[in-house]
Scaffold this active site. Sequence first.
Site, mmCIF file in Angstrom:
data_model
loop_
_atom_site.group_PDB
_atom_site.id
_atom_site.type_symbol
_atom_site.label_atom_id
_atom_site.label_comp_id
_atom_site.label_asym_id
_atom_site.label_seq_id
_atom_site.Cartn_x
_atom_site.Cartn_y
_atom_site.Cartn_z
ATOM 1 N N HIS A 146 21.128 16.006 74.377
ATOM 2 C CA HIS A 146 20.478 17.320 74.394
ATOM 3 C C HIS A 146 19.056 17.290 74.981
ATOM 4 C CE1 HIS A 146 23.903 18.240 72.030
ATOM 5 N NE2 HIS A 146 23.421 17.969 70.847
ATOM 6 N N LYS A 168 23.150 27.124 75.870
ATOM 7 C CA LYS A 168 22.148 28.016 75.279
ATOM 8 C C LYS A 168 21.479 28.818 76.396
ATOM 9 C CE LYS A 168 21.167 24.841 71.436
ATOM 10 N NZ LYS A 168 21.455 25.480 70.168
HETATM 11 C C1 BG6 Z 1 24.561 17.982 67.430
HETATM 12 C C2 BG6 Z 1 24.061 16.798 66.663
HETATM 13 O O1 BG6 Z 1 25.039 17.577 68.678
HETATM 14 O O2 BG6 Z 1 23.490 18.910 67.617
HETATM 15 C C3 BG6 Z 1 23.479 17.233 65.317
HETATM 16 O O3 BG6 Z 1 25.145 15.900 66.418
HETATM 17 C C4 BG6 Z 1 22.415 18.303 65.523
HETATM 18 O O4 BG6 Z 1 22.918 16.131 64.625
HETATM 19 C C5 BG6 Z 1 22.925 19.422 66.413
HETATM 20 O O5 BG6 Z 1 22.045 18.810 64.246
HETATM 21 C C6 BG6 Z 1 21.797 20.354 66.787
HETATM 22 O O6 BG6 Z 1 22.291 21.463 67.462
HETATM 23 P P1 BG6 Z 1 21.523 22.863 67.374
HETATM 24 O O7 BG6 Z 1 22.280 23.735 68.319
HETATM 25 O O8 BG6 Z 1 21.627 23.304 65.932
HETATM 26 O O9 BG6 Z 1 20.124 22.617 67.764
#
Ligand code: BG6
Length: 480
Positions: A239, A181
Amino acid sequence: MTAPHPLEPHIFVIFGATGDLTSRKLMPALYHLVEDSSADVYVLGVATSALDDADFRALTREALDDAGLDGTDAWRDDRVHFQTVGRDEGYSALRERIEAIEQAHGLPGNRVFYLALPPPVFPIAITRLGEAGLASSQGWTRLVVEKPFGRDLKSARALNQLAHTHFSEDQIYRIDHYLGKETVQNLLVFRFANPIFEGSWNRDRIERVEITVAESLDIGSRGGYYERSGAVRDMVQSHLTQVFTLVAMESPTSIRADSVRAEKVKVLQSIAPLGVDDVVFGQYTRGTIDGAEIPAYRALEGVDPASTTPTYAAVRLFVNNWRWQGVPFVLRTAKALPRRTTQVVVTFRPPPVCLFHGVGDDCFDQSDVLTLTMQPDEGFSLQIEVKEPGESGGIRRVPLHFEYGDEFGEIAEAYETLLRDVAEGDQTHFVRSDWVEESWRVYAPILDGDLPVYPYPAGTWGPDEATNLLGHPAKNWGTK
Ligand code: BG6
Ligand code: NDP
């Protein structure tokens, strides 16, 4: 914006080609790569389903249509092929197929193997690729492994060892799409290209940091996967911890991959052991989001009706180093919240002497607050105090505000950025083996422990118990 430079011609082999990730993310990203650069990229989809090229081309067309992408000159159906493998066999035939495609299109032997597979299949796919002699070629060979990389320290270590049996670390790209991102990548620029912030980026000036990934999405049809995973494995270990390490790391000696990645690992190594008071878990019950009825997590298919899997996790970390000693970093994520937002909120210390006490807010409320919004409404805002005009003597909080959209227009999808990096051999925004192990080590005490899981109705900001982690109401966390 500068035009992207051409990529080297290569074959992009997707294991898990009939899956959700391939159709929603990988195919649109590959399409953009081909459209935006003049390189020859050929796609070979792999799965156990008995499809042929024509079937897979139709699937791909559907995926691109769903993403609103219609064919232009660069993207042609004959870039796309399909090969069926068995659960544990068929890799020699795969090798022959790759060589045939390379020969037909005059490709130099550059290969990407992307494992968009159910995680339990990673080890067998890596082993069979190695045994089939597919870990090296006349050109370069790169292995991309989706998340989650292991489900705890032990399994991550074992997977690293197995991967290193066949591939060297500089061939392995462990993906975490948050690192693709633009707003996450901007954290390093924000910190290290702007001395005005970096000079204040420490325990003397900063009181606390909150990192929030709030999702309004509920678990829906993913119950089977999520029940074995939960918020810490699905989001926090990967994340949120990636964002955390970028916020907390020291300045790297250069922006080369290994310098940046070395500093990120050091932060993880400095984290104080987690205690039970540092964690609040929750699980959503029935509720409404934007007027839609959301069933309780426990009512979903694939979920134990007495499940204690957390769909909400708030975790407080302390970094035992000179820069951060005593500053709480609270990482929070949850499903089925009222609104989607990913933010880093940095609260600075209030003035040491409360000059304006009694005429405006009290001194605590005079802390400046920096909010870096990763998504949506990408940008940042710095809340500062200004004097209200006139004789009242009052002071008011106003935002200094920047939005990416105003300055740059649309920004690229994370997967597109990351696939370009793979093709260019740049590992900066991928997860190194030691980072993944250190991260699992940090969360080991809370992965499978017997901690309370508090209920919260879908469409609310989570359990009130989380208030204790910061000393202010949970509903204020990370929201504008
Ligand atoms: C994924 C998770 O890695 O990331 C999901 O498995 C989550 O549960 C998603 O919804 C979120 O990604 P973003 O880019 O939509 O924030
Ligand atoms: P899906 O279940 O939708 O797809 C899995 C794919 O793997 C299918 O194409 C399946 O096809 C194939 N497959 C299963 N077993 C084998 C095997 N032995 N050999 C070859 N192919 C096989 O999963 P997702 O696409 O949702 O997820 C894939 C990976 O991406 C997972 O690791 C997930 O954690 C990760 N991920 C997914 C995200 C998403 O948004 N979907 C987001 C972030 C990460 P077939 O049955 O025909 O073999």
